[in-house]
Design a protein around this motif. Sequence first.
Motif, PDB file in Angstrom:
ATOM      1  N   THR A  28      -7.589 -19.176  -5.481  1.00  0.00           N
ATOM      2  CA  THR A  28      -7.521 -17.850  -4.871  1.00  0.00           C
ATOM      3  C   THR A  28      -8.819 -17.051  -5.040  1.00  0.00           C
ATOM      4  O   THR A  28      -9.133 -16.201  -4.228  1.00  0.00           O
ATOM      5  N   TYR A  29      -9.581 -17.364  -6.099  1.00  0.00           N
ATOM      6  CA  TYR A  29     -10.810 -16.599  -6.337  1.00  0.00           C
ATOM      7  C   TYR A  29     -11.881 -16.895  -5.288  1.00  0.00           C
ATOM      8  O   TYR A  29     -12.869 -16.185  -5.186  1.00  0.00           O
ATOM      9  N   SER A  30     -11.683 -17.934  -4.506  1.00  0.00           N
ATOM     10  CA  SER A  30     -12.660 -18.262  -3.463  1.00  0.00           C
ATOM     11  C   SER A  30     -12.484 -17.399  -2.215  1.00  0.00           C
ATOM     12  O   SER A  30     -13.345 -17.379  -1.343  1.00  0.00           O
ATOM     13  N   SER A  31     -11.374 -16.675  -2.131  1.00  0.00           N
ATOM     14  CA  SER A  31     -11.095 -15.888  -0.934  1.00  0.00           C
ATOM     15  C   SER A  31     -11.800 -14.541  -0.994  1.00  0.00           C
ATOM     16  O   SER A  31     -11.645 -13.809  -1.957  1.00  0.00           O
ATOM     17  N   ALA A  32     -12.560 -14.234   0.051  1.00  0.00           N
ATOM     18  CA  ALA A  32     -13.229 -12.943   0.145  1.00  0.00           C
ATOM     19  C   ALA A  32     -12.364 -11.932   0.887  1.00  0.00           C
ATOM     20  O   ALA A  32     -12.453 -10.730   0.638  1.00  0.00           O
ATOM     21  N   CYS A  33     -11.533 -12.434   1.789  1.00  0.00           N
ATOM     22  CA  CYS A  33     -10.676 -11.562   2.582  1.00  0.00           C
ATOM     23  C   CYS A  33      -9.325 -12.229   2.811  1.00  0.00           C
ATOM     24  O   CYS A  33      -9.241 -13.464   2.909  1.00  0.00           O
ATOM     25  N   MET A  34      -8.301 -11.415   2.904  1.00  0.00           N
ATOM     26  CA  MET A  34      -6.973 -11.903   3.242  1.00  0.00           C
ATOM     27  C   MET A  34      -6.389 -10.973   4.290  1.00  0.00           C
ATOM     28  O   MET A  34      -6.730  -9.783   4.345  1.00  0.00           O
ATOM     29  N   ARG A  52     -10.289  -6.762   2.010  1.00  0.00           N
ATOM     30  CA  ARG A  52     -11.227  -7.499   1.169  1.00  0.00           C
ATOM     31  C   ARG A  52     -10.598  -7.685  -0.210  1.00  0.00           C
ATOM     32  O   ARG A  52      -9.998  -6.759  -0.746  1.00  0.00           O
ATOM     33  N   THR A  53     -10.752  -8.841  -0.796  1.00  0.00           N
ATOM     34  CA  THR A  53     -10.115  -9.097  -2.090  1.00  0.00           C
ATOM     35  C   THR A  53     -10.819  -8.368  -3.233  1.00  0.00           C
ATOM     36  O   THR A  53     -10.234  -8.184  -4.286  1.00  0.00           O
ATOM     37  N   ARG A  54     -12.043  -7.954  -2.997  1.00  0.00           N
ATOM     38  CA  ARG A  54     -12.768  -7.159  -3.991  1.00  0.00           C
ATOM     39  C   ARG A  54     -13.296  -5.917  -3.289  1.00  0.00           C
ATOM     40  O   ARG A  54     -14.039  -6.009  -2.329  1.00  0.00           O
ATOM     41  N   GLY A  55     -12.871  -4.772  -3.735  1.00  0.00           N
ATOM     42  CA  GLY A  55     -13.319  -3.532  -3.117  1.00  0.00           C
ATOM     43  C   GLY A  55     -12.251  -2.827  -2.306  1.00  0.00           C
ATOM     44  O   GLY A  55     -12.343  -1.646  -2.051  1.00  0.00           O
ATOM     45  N   SER A  99      -9.673 -16.069   3.863  1.00  0.00           N
ATOM     46  CA  SER A  99     -10.991 -16.497   4.303  1.00  0.00           C
ATOM     47  C   SER A  99     -11.994 -16.412   3.166  1.00  0.00           C
ATOM     48  O   SER A  99     -11.975 -15.460   2.385  1.00  0.00           O
ATOM     49  N   ARG A 100     -12.877 -17.408   3.094  1.00  0.00           N
ATOM     50  CA  ARG A 100     -13.970 -17.353   2.129  1.00  0.00           C
ATOM     51  C   ARG A 100     -15.123 -16.506   2.646  1.00  0.00           C
ATOM     52  O   ARG A 100     -16.039 -16.168   1.897  1.00  0.00           O
ATOM     53  N   GLN A 111     -12.200 -17.846  11.499  1.00  0.00           N
ATOM     54  CA  GLN A 111     -12.866 -17.435  10.265  1.00  0.00           C
ATOM     55  C   GLN A 111     -11.956 -17.585   9.046  1.00  0.00           C
ATOM     56  O   GLN A 111     -12.408 -17.428   7.922  1.00  0.00           O
ATOM     57  N   TYR A 112     -10.683 -17.883   9.279  1.00  0.00           N
ATOM     58  CA  TYR A 112      -9.709 -17.995   8.196  1.00  0.00           C
ATOM     59  C   TYR A 112      -9.334 -19.475   8.049  1.00  0.00           C
ATOM     60  O   TYR A 112      -8.834 -20.082   8.990  1.00  0.00           O
ATOM     61  N   GLU A 113      -9.581 -20.028   6.878  1.00  0.00           N
ATOM     62  CA  GLU A 113      -9.359 -21.472   6.696  1.00  0.00           C
ATOM     63  C   GLU A 113      -8.007 -21.806   6.069  1.00  0.00           C
ATOM     64  O   GLU A 113      -7.592 -22.960   6.093  1.00  0.00           O
TER      65      GLU A 113
END
Length: 125
Positions: A28-34, A52-55, A99-100, A111-113
């Motif tokens: 899960t830490y590889s995801s930049a956006c969900m 965004r997963t961070r911010g 998405s990464r 863009q979403y894998e």
Amino acid sequence: QVQLVESGGGSVQAGGSLRLSCAASGNTYSSACMGWFRQAPGKEREGVAVIRTRGDSTYYADSVNGRFTISLDNAKSTLYLQMNSLKPEDSAMYYCAASRIFCVGIGRQYQYESWGQGTQVTVSS
């Protein structure tokens, strides 16, 4: 890769509310956006809301802005979509995606894998 499992769909009358959940596991830490996408019969899949997963920056489709709220509980690795003032046109299969790639806006499907299997939302008039 990230594994995603949605829940919380169902049938509701127009004006009602539902909360969708998406439990994430794996890397899960590889995801930049969900985000959440939806697809109604005979229509293309469309983006609904992304975070965004961070911010915690969020993006919404115009059709749901002000009615839907996306949120992320990083401690539980769970994504949510609170849907209020539901309309019949909100009826669709709702999919969770990850998405990464750093997102600016909802973006496109490619863009979403990682994708979940979907949960059905039906809104009756």
